[in-house]
Write a protein that holds these residues in place. Sequence first.
Motif, short mmCIF file in Angstrom:
data_model
loop_
_atom_site.label_atom_id
_atom_site.label_comp_id
_atom_site.label_asym_id
_atom_site.label_seq_id
_atom_site.Cartn_x
_atom_site.Cartn_y
_atom_site.Cartn_z
N PHE A 12 63.59 -44.60 8.75
CA PHE A 12 62.96 -45.16 7.56
C PHE A 12 61.43 -45.15 7.68
N LEU A 13 60.91 -45.52 8.83
CA LEU A 13 59.46 -45.53 9.03
C LEU A 13 58.87 -44.12 8.99
N ILE A 14 59.59 -43.15 9.55
CA ILE A 14 59.12 -41.77 9.52
C ILE A 14 59.09 -41.24 8.08
N VAL A 15 60.14 -41.50 7.33
CA VAL A 15 60.19 -41.06 5.94
C VAL A 15 59.09 -41.73 5.12
N ALA A 16 58.87 -43.01 5.33
CA ALA A 16 57.81 -43.73 4.60
C ALA A 16 56.44 -43.15 4.94
N TYR A 17 56.21 -42.83 6.18
CA TYR A 17 54.93 -42.24 6.60
C TYR A 17 54.72 -40.86 5.97
N VAL A 18 55.73 -40.03 5.97
CA VAL A 18 55.61 -38.67 5.45
C VAL A 18 55.39 -38.70 3.94
N THR A 19 56.04 -39.58 3.21
CA THR A 19 55.88 -39.62 1.77
C THR A 19 54.52 -40.19 1.37
N ARG A 20 53.93 -41.08 2.14
CA ARG A 20 52.62 -41.63 1.81
C ARG A 20 51.47 -40.80 2.34
N ARG A 21 51.73 -39.86 3.17
CA ARG A 21 50.68 -39.08 3.82
C ARG A 21 49.84 -38.31 2.82
N GLY A 22 50.41 -37.80 1.75
CA GLY A 22 49.68 -36.99 0.79
C GLY A 22 48.99 -37.76 -0.32
N THR A 23 49.15 -39.05 -0.40
CA THR A 23 48.57 -39.82 -1.50
C THR A 23 47.12 -40.16 -1.22
N ASP A 24 46.39 -40.45 -2.27
CA ASP A 24 45.00 -40.86 -2.13
C ASP A 24 44.93 -42.21 -1.44
N THR A 25 44.02 -42.34 -0.51
CA THR A 25 43.91 -43.59 0.23
C THR A 25 42.82 -44.49 -0.30
N ARG A 26 41.86 -43.91 -1.03
CA ARG A 26 40.77 -44.72 -1.57
C ARG A 26 40.96 -44.87 -3.07
N ALA A 27 40.97 -46.09 -3.54
CA ALA A 27 41.08 -46.34 -4.96
C ALA A 27 39.73 -46.08 -5.62
N CYS A 28 39.76 -45.73 -6.89
CA CYS A 28 38.52 -45.48 -7.60
C CYS A 28 37.72 -46.77 -7.76
N ARG A 29 36.40 -46.61 -7.66
CA ARG A 29 35.48 -47.73 -7.87
C ARG A 29 34.52 -47.30 -8.97
N TRP A 30 34.80 -47.73 -10.20
CA TRP A 30 34.06 -47.29 -11.37
C TRP A 30 32.74 -48.02 -11.48
N ARG A 31 31.66 -47.26 -11.80
CA ARG A 31 30.32 -47.81 -12.00
C ARG A 31 29.86 -47.41 -13.40
N LYS A 32 29.37 -48.38 -14.17
CA LYS A 32 28.91 -48.14 -15.53
C LYS A 32 27.47 -47.67 -15.51
N ASN A 33 27.17 -46.67 -16.36
CA ASN A 33 25.81 -46.17 -16.51
C ASN A 33 25.49 -46.24 -18.00
N ALA A 34 24.85 -47.32 -18.44
CA ALA A 34 24.60 -47.56 -19.86
C ALA A 34 23.66 -46.53 -20.46
N SER A 35 22.84 -45.86 -19.67
CA SER A 35 21.92 -44.88 -20.22
C SER A 35 22.63 -43.64 -20.75
N ARG A 36 23.87 -43.42 -20.34
CA ARG A 36 24.63 -42.24 -20.80
C ARG A 36 25.69 -42.59 -21.83
N ASP A 37 25.69 -43.84 -22.34
CA ASP A 37 26.64 -44.23 -23.38
C ASP A 37 26.40 -43.41 -24.64
#
Length: 73
Positions: A12-37
């Motif tokens: 189970f641990l091996i399968v869980a590791y292999v399936t998560r290996r290809g996913t993105d590890t860093r979540a997006c951190r959105w920054r607003k730039n009001a000058s380009r609105d």
Amino acid sequence: MPLILITFIIVFLIVAYVTRRGTDTRACRWRKNASRDKGNLQYYRCAACGAEEYTDAKGPPQDCKSKVTSRPL
């Protein structure tokens, strides 16, 4: 019986590791730039992946746009 349980846990641990290996590890951190609105559209750029997005909703986009290949506005 304990040997089968330990084997099942290891598999189970091996399968869980292999399936998560290809996913993105860093979540997006959105920054607003009001000058380009543009009117009601607010411009956001992700600090993690570099994706750019215009949105008319309150707050930043909810999902990552780094894999989307489209022309900018």
